[in-house]
Scaffold this active site. Sequence first.
Site, PDB file in Angstrom:
ATOM      1  N   LYS A  77     -15.519  -9.407  -6.889  1.00 54.15           N
ATOM      2  CA  LYS A  77     -16.033  -8.250  -6.152  1.00 54.15           C
ATOM      3  C   LYS A  77     -17.540  -8.164  -6.327  1.00 54.15           C
ATOM      4  CE  LYS A  77     -15.169  -3.222  -5.758  1.00 54.15           C
ATOM      5  NZ  LYS A  77     -14.348  -2.114  -6.306  1.00 54.15           N
ATOM      6  N   SER A 151     -11.853   0.325  -3.160  1.00 55.25           N
ATOM      7  CA  SER A 151     -13.074  -0.285  -2.660  1.00 55.25           C
ATOM      8  C   SER A 151     -13.060  -1.802  -2.764  1.00 55.25           C
ATOM      9  CB  SER A 151     -14.278   0.253  -3.438  1.00 55.25           C
ATOM     10  OG  SER A 151     -14.165  -0.046  -4.824  1.00 55.25           O
ATOM     11  N   SER A 175      -9.145   1.747  -6.907  1.00 56.39           N
ATOM     12  CA  SER A 175      -9.629   0.604  -6.134  1.00 56.39           C
ATOM     13  C   SER A 175      -9.016  -0.726  -6.536  1.00 56.39           C
ATOM     14  CB  SER A 175     -11.156   0.509  -6.254  1.00 56.39           C
ATOM     15  OG  SER A 175     -11.771   1.663  -5.740  1.00 56.39           O
TER      16      SER A 175
END
Length: 586
Positions: A77, A151, A175
């Site tokens: 990420k 996210s 997330s």
Amino acid sequence: MSELQTVITISWLREQYTNGTLTPSQVIQSIIERAEADQEKHIWITPPSLAYIQPYLDRLKVLDTQLPLWGIPFAVKDNIDVAGMPTTAGCEEYSYLPSGHAAVVERLIHAGAIPIGKTNLDQFATGLVGTRSPYGDTHNALRPELISGGSSSGSAVAVALGQAVFSLGTDTAGSGRVPAALNNLVGLKPSVGAWPSKGVVPACESLDCVTVFAHTLEDAELVDQVVRGIQADDPWSKEITAGERKLPAKLLLPDEPLTFYGPFAEEYRAAWEKSVNKLKALQLPVEYVDIQLFQAAAALLYEGPWVAERWSALGGFIEAHPGVTFPVTEKVLRSATKPEFDAASVFTAFHKLQSYKLEAKKLLQDAVLVMPTAGGTWTREQVAADPISTNSAMGLYTNHCNLLDLSALAVPSGDAAPDLPFGVTLFAASGEEGMLFRLAETIRTAQEHKPSTLVAVCGLHMRGLPLERQMREHGAVFVREDRTSPSYKLMKLETVPPKPGLLKLPQGGASIEVEIWEMPIATFGAFTAAIPAPLGIGKVELEDGSIVPGFICEAYGTVGAEDITSYGGWRKALAAMAEAKAEAAL
């Protein structure tokens, strides 16, 4: 050369390497080609490229091939540092080039894994939908019109589409779990502090966790074993073991009807009911609990002063760079500047949270709480039209977790509809991940050995009618409303109470409303044996041409019965009978 399958697991890939049917270079080349072909899905910010990856491939030549993650490609990420790759946190103006790896990345590389690129995210890890990025909406891996979840959107979709074996996400409010559920993956959110967060762009620094997405429990657990452990130069790092790998003494389930939302709310509700039945079949003690405690804790995250922790990390950048932050993200972050969020409110909330944590600790003593990972989903268009409330809904069953210092494991739990996966999350106290893995493994094994069958229901066994309880008692779960093919006749039998009889005609007939339920094969025989003549279970042809077991009537039972085919179904016939009775009483 072996074909690189879409569902890539660590054990499968290691077997290919051992057999010589694949090499790490071939795997990376396939991943690069897949990422290029899927550019419009907005999965990557720094996509896989040999310019970044080749040094790691070269390094494999001097590493022991027995390392647990030798040659295993993983995605990161883009709020987690990888040396030499830009870290953007979803904002180009924020971008910097780290000289070192985040602690978790360093540990994975040390175990032989290959970081292949940086994935898209809701900007500054603020969102649960996967649409709050200037790099584009990340598309759901199964149905592109739906959200991917956030996210950690790109991290989940990269794994789901075979562009990584596993991936790193982060989790402050869900997330690391919501994208897992929406893309049919396992998502592990370890205990707060169990994995180091050094080298991670902070959201709420005191709550942030690095997480993993994978196709299997085994892969998630192996990654946990590699990266777990205290980091001496990380002020948030703790020495937290995964705990004993044992089954919980009891399962905790919500004691009230849950809220479901979005265009597939009813499908999600049915999938939850089915999941609950599977849990009950494990024959572990089940206790129903009031979840108001968890909802009260969750409210502190965005409705209370905790959002100020996000502002403390990013407010300076936002003020110094007007207009560069994604609009809805800036709106959320600026909510922290409300006058009521003063120092006194912070301590008031902190003290309130401590009491909630004590209650949760007592409740979860040797127990696991199970809730839906998400109560629904949305199309990307729906989120664009209403970005705040849709995102808030996605956190309904996730936001409490880190505030209460819990560990969590999100696992698939069947499909709510075709290409619409459903997932549940198992919650335990800090340091009890071993119990979560053991329970998840038990659930999976039970599902693999308990086949089921669909059953078409057209009368008193339908939802809300007197014999629905018999369906529930035999472990059946409502799936959907449907119709028969246009070749049936519906008769009102002369029984007490009246029942409908469904007859298939050699020609002519009409389409009749039915409900489709799913029942375990183990209980189907007993259920069928208890059905009184002239009714029974036979083959029912549905409107789409498929054939399922369902209620039918033998012809002799319809002698003297009233033909009610024109109503199109038993519910409408009941409504007409009630209306006629009311008129007769006047």
